[in-house]
Design an enzyme around this catalytic site. Structure first.
Site, PDB file in Angstrom:
ATOM      1  N   HIS A 144       0.336  -4.932  -2.315  1.00 26.29           N
ATOM      2  CA  HIS A 144      -0.491  -5.825  -3.042  1.00 26.29           C
ATOM      3  C   HIS A 144       0.635  -7.469  -2.625  1.00 26.29           C
ATOM      4  CE1 HIS A 144      -3.235  -3.836  -5.013  1.00 26.29           C
ATOM      5  NE2 HIS A 144      -3.862  -4.613  -5.991  1.00 26.29           N
ATOM      6  N   LYS A 148       0.844 -11.139  -6.399  1.00 23.03           N
ATOM      7  CA  LYS A 148       0.737  -9.931  -7.993  1.00 23.03           C
ATOM      8  C   LYS A 148       1.556  -9.644  -9.447  1.00 23.03           C
ATOM      9  CE  LYS A 148      -1.652  -6.303  -8.999  1.00 23.03           C
ATOM     10  NZ  LYS A 148      -3.016  -6.779  -9.735  1.00 23.03           N
TER      11      LYS A 148
END
Length: 251
Positions: A144, A148
């Protein structure tokens, strides 16, 4: 998400929008923020109180933070408004708030709203049933964007739970220290963070002489928005209780 809802779901009307007290978007209209026409919700101005945002709504969609989940759940329960929550990394207090609200309204919590990811979960049930833990090691790698906060991702945990349930084994995920030989029956997790990656999950079943990989890549966040709106439309009129994306897709 507001733009995706308006553009792809013309039968859905935006009735309110909530942002944090510190947001630069507070008080601005959705038309100003996302160039939305008035007929699809462009005249709606953002507020910072959940109760005000859902005053005229049938269902709310929340993709904020775990700390905000109790406030949204409570507001929806009081207003009789269904809630779709896509927040990951929920703590005990947030989970309890959703459970309590579900006694009064329909609550759908999904750690990933993407239709592709939920179909991947379905595929994993089939694959893991036939590829036993004794013969095939299961590994999950997720990637990600750099901002995040939770790791591993909620989606990675969801996929691991599907594998464990299909095999009839308890969920056993090794911690960060992977030194030494692989522990039999575990589901490995690897995490990468960097760039602007919206989300990538690869599940590998590694046996002697062969390896099977299933991958989902999100090229942006529109897929999550489409799934969330599909879930919201499905949730309207449902009786109080807890629901999942598998219910929406009848998986």
């Amino acid at each position: 998400m507001a733009r995706a809802i308006a553009a792809q779901h013309p039968r859905v009307q935006l009735a309110g929008a909530c942002v944090s007290r510190e947001s630069v978007a507070l008080g601005k209209s959705l038309g100003e923020l996302f160039a939305l026409p008035a007929e699809t919700g462009g005249a709606v101005a953002t507020v910072n109180k959940p109760a005000d945002a859902i005053a005229h709504a049938d269902v709310a969609i929340d993709f904020s933070l775990p700390a905000a989940t109790p406030a949204y759940a409570t507001a929806c329960a009081r207003a009789g408004c269904a809630l779709v929550s896509g927040v990951t990394g929920l703590d005990a207090a947030a989970t309890a708030a959703l459970d309590e609200a579900a006694q009064r309204v329909a609550i759908l919590h999904g750690r990933n709203m993407s239709l592709g990811v939920n179909l991947l979960a379905l595929a994993l049930r089939t694959v893991a049933t036939h590829l036993s833990a004794a013969d095939y090691d299961a590994e999950i790698h997720e990637w990600h964007h750099r901002s995040k906060r939770d790791a591993p991702s909620g989606t990675a945990w969801m996929l691991a739970e599907e594998i464990a349930a299909a095999r009839g084994d308890p969920l056993d995920v090794p911690k960060a220290d992977r030194a030494g030989q692989r522990r039999a029956g575990t589901i490995g997790m690897a995490v990468s963070r960097g760039g602007d990656v919206a989300g990538e999950h690869t599940v590998t079943f590694a046996g002697d002489g062969e390896r099977l990989e299933l991958t989902h890549r999100a090229g942006g966040r529109d897929g999550f928005a489409r799934g969330a709106v599909l879930a919201a439309r499905w949730l309207v009129g449902r009786p109080p209780g807890r629901y999942q994306m598998s219910d929406v897709l009848s998986l």
